[in-house]
Design a protein around this motif. Structure first.
Motif, short mmCIF file in Angstrom:
data_model
loop_
_atom_site.label_atom_id
_atom_site.label_comp_id
_atom_site.label_asym_id
_atom_site.label_seq_id
_atom_site.Cartn_x
_atom_site.Cartn_y
_atom_site.Cartn_z
N HIS A 72 17.91 17.48 -12.45
CA HIS A 72 16.92 18.29 -13.23
C HIS A 72 16.37 19.15 -12.32
O HIS A 72 16.19 20.25 -13.01
N TYR A 73 16.09 19.24 -11.10
CA TYR A 73 15.74 20.40 -10.43
C TYR A 73 16.50 21.58 -10.51
O TYR A 73 16.45 22.76 -10.91
N ARG A 74 18.12 21.39 -10.50
CA ARG A 74 19.02 22.44 -10.36
C ARG A 74 18.96 22.93 -11.47
O ARG A 74 19.21 24.36 -11.46
N SER A 83 6.27 31.60 -11.54
CA SER A 83 5.35 30.47 -11.49
C SER A 83 5.79 29.32 -12.76
O SER A 83 5.50 28.13 -12.55
N ALA A 84 6.75 29.81 -13.77
CA ALA A 84 7.25 28.65 -14.61
C ALA A 84 8.06 27.66 -14.07
O ALA A 84 7.75 26.52 -14.37
N GLN A 85 8.91 28.30 -13.14
CA GLN A 85 9.68 27.23 -12.63
C GLN A 85 8.86 26.34 -11.48
O GLN A 85 8.95 25.10 -11.50
N GLU A 86 7.90 26.91 -10.73
CA GLU A 86 7.06 26.19 -9.88
C GLU A 86 6.43 25.05 -10.88
O GLU A 86 6.27 23.96 -10.26
N ALA A 87 5.86 25.29 -11.92
CA ALA A 87 4.88 24.62 -12.82
C ALA A 87 6.06 23.34 -13.16
O ALA A 87 5.49 22.13 -12.93
N VAL A 88 7.06 23.40 -13.49
CA VAL A 88 7.82 22.70 -14.11
C VAL A 88 8.50 21.61 -12.95
O VAL A 88 8.29 20.37 -12.97
N LEU A 89 8.84 22.12 -11.77
CA LEU A 89 9.09 21.46 -10.83
C LEU A 89 8.28 20.54 -10.17
O LEU A 89 8.47 19.42 -9.70
N GLU A 90 7.03 21.00 -10.11
CA GLU A 90 5.78 20.23 -9.71
C GLU A 90 5.58 19.04 -10.56
O GLU A 90 5.21 17.82 -10.23
N ALA A 91 5.39 19.19 -11.91
CA ALA A 91 5.34 18.22 -12.89
C ALA A 91 6.50 17.23 -12.80
O ALA A 91 6.30 16.15 -12.98
N LEU A 92 7.72 17.69 -12.82
CA LEU A 92 9.00 16.79 -12.58
C LEU A 92 8.60 16.07 -11.41
O LEU A 92 9.04 14.76 -11.34
N PHE A 127 11.20 13.86 -19.02
CA PHE A 127 11.89 15.25 -18.33
C PHE A 127 12.42 16.37 -18.70
O PHE A 127 12.08 17.65 -18.80
N SER A 128 13.37 15.88 -20.03
CA SER A 128 14.01 17.17 -20.93
C SER A 128 13.08 17.79 -21.71
O SER A 128 13.21 19.06 -21.76
N THR A 129 11.90 17.19 -22.18
CA THR A 129 11.38 18.04 -23.15
C THR A 129 10.27 18.86 -22.33
O THR A 129 9.87 19.81 -22.84
N LEU A 130 9.97 18.53 -21.21
CA LEU A 130 9.17 19.18 -20.33
C LEU A 130 9.85 20.57 -19.77
O LEU A 130 9.37 21.52 -20.05
N ILE A 131 11.25 20.51 -19.58
CA ILE A 131 11.91 21.71 -19.42
C ILE A 131 12.26 22.40 -20.31
O ILE A 131 11.92 23.63 -20.55
N LEU A 132 12.65 21.83 -21.58
CA LEU A 132 12.67 22.55 -22.78
C LEU A 132 11.37 23.35 -23.37
O LEU A 132 11.57 24.45 -23.61
N THR A 133 10.46 22.66 -23.20
CA THR A 133 9.09 23.30 -23.73
C THR A 133 8.77 24.65 -22.76
O THR A 133 8.57 25.77 -23.53
N GLU A 134 8.99 24.63 -21.63
CA GLU A 134 8.57 25.68 -20.68
C GLU A 134 9.81 26.86 -21.09
O GLU A 134 9.43 28.13 -20.91
#
Length: 457
Positions: A72-74, A83-92, A127-134
């Motif tokens: 999921h990180y990859r 910042s979008a990547q950082e926010a999602v990685l932090e939430a994950l 996980f998937s919806t967090l990534i897809l939303t961003e």
């Protein structure tokens, strides 16, 4: 308003997620609500980690979780930057820490309950919806991440929870309509819900389709779109018959029969909420979004082919129940089915005579409990390694000679049970599983040599 559901293969990696974002962007004028599954194979991986932890293999379970986290990180790093990547990685990261704590607890307890299974399995969709939303936001779409557990309200039958329709309808409208009216695109998880007390549940494997249909019915959507990795509903499984053709249009009833008897395009319960509101359902291919897929409608359209599709279900077990004491007696069937109800085991095909009943099961988790109880009133024997074959089409029961065509096609295959007439739209029979490919190919050759161009492509 439309509902767009994307399955696991449609969000399985960065490339697939970008494709999904393009599909949603092309439909913004239709006010889409998005329902997504977990990335392909994530749920299996999570449950494997949970089972490993419950066996006391704590580090092995955490290593399995680490592989899911790395994936999921990859994919997030491929999709997002800054910042979008950082926010999602932090939430994950927060989600994975919570999961690790759950696994450690399971390793200590040494037990995996259905409630714990649901708690673990629910993370894949989160996980998937967090990534897809961003990703949608990064593409200029005003997406809003929603929590399906606030919308899909179920009973507490963990791992197979049943939605409570009235409560779900009200919750979906309460949480989603304000977002839609504000011009945003709600993104919520398929497969998961919660009890009235807020405890996480799941509605069965493949349940994301069902989630989408529940949401569509609650919102009175004018279309429910099920995006998968196939071209739509096919005349049979193309892995078994490469010549299988796409069915362009099919009725709710026919699609429901196909889903129940093994056609993997739809979850068996998907059709129910759509039927309630007579909302058409489209089955579409996210890898070929330009194709029209299959339209599922309220009424069957006239078709020159008597059979629309052939489905099958493997892993079937026959239970034969015999009691000469019950000859001419009443109440025998009631006692049999009360036993299956007691052990929450569903039956597919039933055949009866004066003193015996044969029936099929695909879930044998409680089989020996059932058999032990039935042996108090009858002789019971069990025969595994079977498969159900089901031919589906409008009004099959009233087509003279249809059974002759079916059983001539499989005349060299031993048929253990037959079910015809109970449903007007299907004829089903049970055979040895190792004869399944031959039977399906033979039936396909008989019924699909010539195709009605209005129904098939």
């Amino acid at each position: 308003m439309i509902v767009c559901k994307f399955g696991g293969t449609s969000v399985q990696d960065a490339e697939a997620v970008r494709r999904v974002a393009g599909i949603i962007k092309a439909r913004l004028k239709d006010k889409p609500v998005v329902v997504a599954s977990a990335m392909g194979k994530t749920t299996n991986g999570l449950l494997q980690a949970a089972e490993t932890a419950a066996r006391g293999k704590r580090q092995e379970a955490l290593d399995l979780l680490g592989k899911i986290r790395e994936r999921h990180y990859r994919e997030t790093q491929k999709l997002l930057a800054g910042s979008a990547q950082e926010a999602v990685l932090e939430a994950l990261g927060t989600h994975f820490k919570e999961l690790a704590t759950l696994l450690k607890g399971l390793a200590i307890l040494g037990e995996l309950t259905p409630r714990s299974m649901d708690a673990v399995a629910s993370f894949g969709e989160r996980f998937s919806t967090l990534i897809l939303t961003e990703v949608l936001r990064a593409g200029g779409i005003a997406a809003e991440l929603m929590d399906a557990r606030q919308c899909i309200i179920t009973d507490d039958n963990f791992t197979r929870a049943a939605p409570l329709f009235d409560l779900t309808d009200a919750a979906v409208r309460e949480h989603l309509l304000p977002s839609i009216k504000a011009g945003r695109v709600p993104v919520l998880q398929g497969f998961i819900g919660s009890t009235r007390n807020g405890i996480t549940t799941t509605i069965g494997r493949g349940g994301s389709d069902y989630s989408a249909s529940l949401v569509g019915a609650a919102l009175d959507a004018y279309d429910i779109q099920i995006w998968t990795d196939v071209d739509g509903i096919m005349t049979t499984d193309p892995r078994m018959v490469p010549e299988a053709r796409r069915v362009k249009v099919i009725s709710f009833d026919e699609a429901a029969e196909l889903a129940y008897f093994g056609a993997r395009v739809l979850h068996p319960a998907t059709i129910v909420p759509a039927v309630r509101k007579k909302i058409p359902v489209h089955v579409l291919n996210s890898y070929k979004p330009e194709q029209e897929g299959t339209l599922i409608t309220d009424e069957a359209r006239p078709c020159e082919n008597p059979v629309k599709a052939i489905a099958y279900k493997k892993g079937i077990t026959i239970v034969n129940i015999t009691s000469t004491r019950m000859l001419m007696a009443y109440g025998f069937l009631r006692k049999i089915f009360e036993t299956f109800e007691l052990h929450k085991t569903s039956v597919d095909v039933v055949s009866t005579s004066e003193v015996s009943v044969s029936l099929t099961l695909d879930d044998i988790s409680k089989l020996w409990d059932v058999v032990t109880e039935l042996r108090k009133i009858s002789e019971v024997n069990v025969d595994g390694g079977k498969a159900i074959v089901c031919c589906v089409g409008d009004n099959l029961r009233n087509i003279p000679g249809l059974a002759h065509l079916v059983f001539t096609a499989v005349q060299d295959v031993n048929v253990h049970m037959i079910s015809q007439g109970a449903s007007a739209i299907n004829i089903s029979f049970v055979i040895d599983e190792d004869r399944l490919p031959h039977a399906v190919r033979s039936l396909h050759d008989v019924f699909f040599q010539k195709l009605d161009p209005n129904i098939f492509e």
